[in-house]
Scaffold this active site. Structure first.
Site, PDB file in Angstrom:
ATOM      1  N   VAL A 121       0.830  -1.212   0.000  1.00 33.99           N
ATOM      2  CA  VAL A 121       0.000   0.000   0.000  1.00 33.99           C
ATOM      3  C   VAL A 121       0.860   1.255   0.000  1.00 33.99           C
ATOM      4  O   VAL A 121       2.011   1.238   0.428  1.00 33.99           O
ATOM      5  CB  VAL A 121      -0.938   0.026   1.231  1.00 33.99           C
ATOM      6  CG1 VAL A 121      -1.783  -1.238   1.280  1.00 33.99           C
ATOM      7  CG2 VAL A 121      -0.158   0.179   2.541  1.00 33.99           C
ATOM      8  N   THR A 170       5.967  -2.667  -8.033  1.00 32.88           N
ATOM      9  CA  THR A 170       5.376  -1.323  -8.178  1.00 32.88           C
ATOM     10  C   THR A 170       5.613  -0.501  -6.914  1.00 32.88           C
ATOM     11  O   THR A 170       5.979   0.680  -6.983  1.00 32.88           O
ATOM     12  CB  THR A 170       3.863  -1.428  -8.468  1.00 32.88           C
ATOM     13  OG1 THR A 170       3.676  -2.276  -9.597  1.00 32.88           O
ATOM     14  CG2 THR A 170       3.252  -0.062  -8.743  1.00 32.88           C
ATOM     15  N   LYS A 171       5.421  -1.129  -5.752  1.00 35.97           N
ATOM     16  CA  LYS A 171       5.636  -0.419  -4.479  1.00 35.97           C
ATOM     17  C   LYS A 171       7.098   0.017  -4.354  1.00 35.97           C
ATOM     18  O   LYS A 171       7.405   1.112  -3.880  1.00 35.97           O
ATOM     19  CB  LYS A 171       5.239  -1.337  -3.303  1.00 35.97           C
ATOM     20  CG  LYS A 171       5.550  -0.763  -1.904  1.00 35.97           C
ATOM     21  CD  LYS A 171       4.723   0.458  -1.561  1.00 35.97           C
ATOM     22  CE  LYS A 171       5.204   1.210  -0.345  1.00 35.97           C
ATOM     23  NZ  LYS A 171       4.687   0.799   0.937  1.00 35.97           N
ATOM     24  N   ILE A 172       8.009  -0.859  -4.810  1.00 39.46           N
ATOM     25  CA  ILE A 172       9.438  -0.533  -4.758  1.00 39.46           C
ATOM     26  C   ILE A 172       9.726   0.714  -5.608  1.00 39.46           C
ATOM     27  O   ILE A 172      10.469   1.605  -5.189  1.00 39.46           O
ATOM     28  CB  ILE A 172      10.290  -1.749  -5.201  1.00 39.46           C
ATOM     29  CG1 ILE A 172      10.307  -2.789  -4.074  1.00 39.46           C
ATOM     30  CG2 ILE A 172      11.710  -1.336  -5.584  1.00 39.46           C
ATOM     31  CD1 ILE A 172      10.861  -4.146  -4.468  1.00 39.46           C
ATOM     32  N   GLN A 175       8.407   3.717  -3.699  1.00 40.25           N
ATOM     33  CA  GLN A 175       9.283   4.089  -2.576  1.00 40.25           C
ATOM     34  C   GLN A 175      10.596   4.689  -3.057  1.00 40.25           C
ATOM     35  O   GLN A 175      11.152   5.547  -2.393  1.00 40.25           O
ATOM     36  CB  GLN A 175       9.558   2.865  -1.687  1.00 40.25           C
ATOM     37  CG  GLN A 175       8.319   2.292  -1.020  1.00 40.25           C
ATOM     38  CD  GLN A 175       7.574   3.305  -0.180  1.00 40.25           C
ATOM     39  OE1 GLN A 175       6.782   4.099  -0.696  1.00 40.25           O
ATOM     40  NE2 GLN A 175       7.816   3.312   1.103  1.00 40.25           N
TER      41      GLN A 175
END
Length: 288
Positions: A121, A170-172, A175
């Site tokens: 998330v 995608t989260k990486i 971030q």
């Protein structure tokens, strides 16, 4: 399986995000059983009507949600619950993990006919509280669709990014932008301060322009006024996520020098005793 308010949910990991997400599910009328490595973190949820979860009973919950610190924490908890898991259970992992760890967990789950959906998330504690998170999902499209009633309570948008591991990838990327951006925001605030600018005016002055972003609007005022409480993003969390980005890039022989430089800054800051402190404290590194 038809997921609705009658579906009992097990939620593992009552950290900054997990407590807020579990609280929203309780308010929406779901039956939620909670677990945390240190049980006292569950008390506030139990007061709100959550049940206390015994990991040996995990098989009674068709949907298992996890929101844990890192690869190691998720792997450790998965090995604890693995013997009690039942076929067709769905594990939705909201943690931010490496792609490699996610693929190995999804495979281990599949061997028991358990479905693993990576669902990291973005939106921070505020997003978790208000149910406005954005979720990047990886895994079976039909299952992700079935989970919609749960996702709707927690988020403003869920995007299926592809197969297992693509949610985490995608989260990486998310971030990478947030963490590297935070070091640049600190440089800008420090430079403005040296040049005699009232740095408390930076966020409103730049709002809506090309340099604006949510991290800028949150971090710049905190940096300008040295307001580092309450903690919104921990330095060690962003450091871990950037490290995952570097490792993923290395696996493809891709060079990402800006992210590498930001990681060195965050790691040095972490080692100076700021691991648990707010990301806005990175301004201290620049000012020194």
């Amino acid at each position: 399986m038809h997921v609705n308010q009658q579906t009992p949910i097990a939620f593992l990991g009552m950290g900054l995000m997990g407590t807020r997400m579990a609280s929203r599910l309780l308010q929406a009328g779901y039956t939620v059983a909670v677990w945390n490595r240190s049980p006292h973190a569950c008390e506030v949820l139990i007061q709100q009507g959550a049940q206390s979860l015994d990991l040996a009973e995990i098989g009674n919950y068709p949907v298992v949600l996890t929101c844990l610190a890192d690869d190691q924490a998720v792997q450790s908890v998965f090995s604890q619950i693995q013997p009690a898991l039942k076929a067709q259970q769905i594990i939705v992992d909201f943690s931010s993990l490496s792609v490699a760890a996610t693929l190995s967990l999804a495979q281990a789950a599949q061997q028991q006919d358990v479905i693993w959906i990576d669902s990291p998330v973005s939106g921070g504690t505020m997003g978790a509280e208000q149910g406005t998170l954005v979720i990047f999902a990886g895994g079976d499209a039909a299952i992700i669709q079935q989970l919609d009633p749960i996702y709707q309570v927690l988020s403003q948008r869920v995007t299926r990014m592809g197969d297992s591991g693509t949610g985490q990838a995608t989260k990486i990327c998310n971030q990478l932008i947030v963490a590297a951006n935070s070091t640049l925001i600190a440089e800008a605030v420090a430079l403005a301060d040296q040049a005699g600018v009232d740095t408390t005016l930076l966020a409103p002055a730049l709002a809506g322009g090309f340099a604006d972003s949510k991290p800028f609007q949150i971090l710049a005022p905190r940096m300008a006024t040295e307001t580092f409480e309450p903690v919104q993003w921990k330095v060690q969390t962003l450091s871990k996520d950037l490290n995952n980005a570097l490792q993923l890039a290395q696996s493809f022989n891709l060079k990402i020098p800006v992210a590498q430089k930001a990681l060195l800054q965050l790691q040095a800051h972490q080692e100076n005793g700021f691991a648990e402190k707010d990301l806005a404290t990175i301004i201290k590194v620049i000012e020194q």
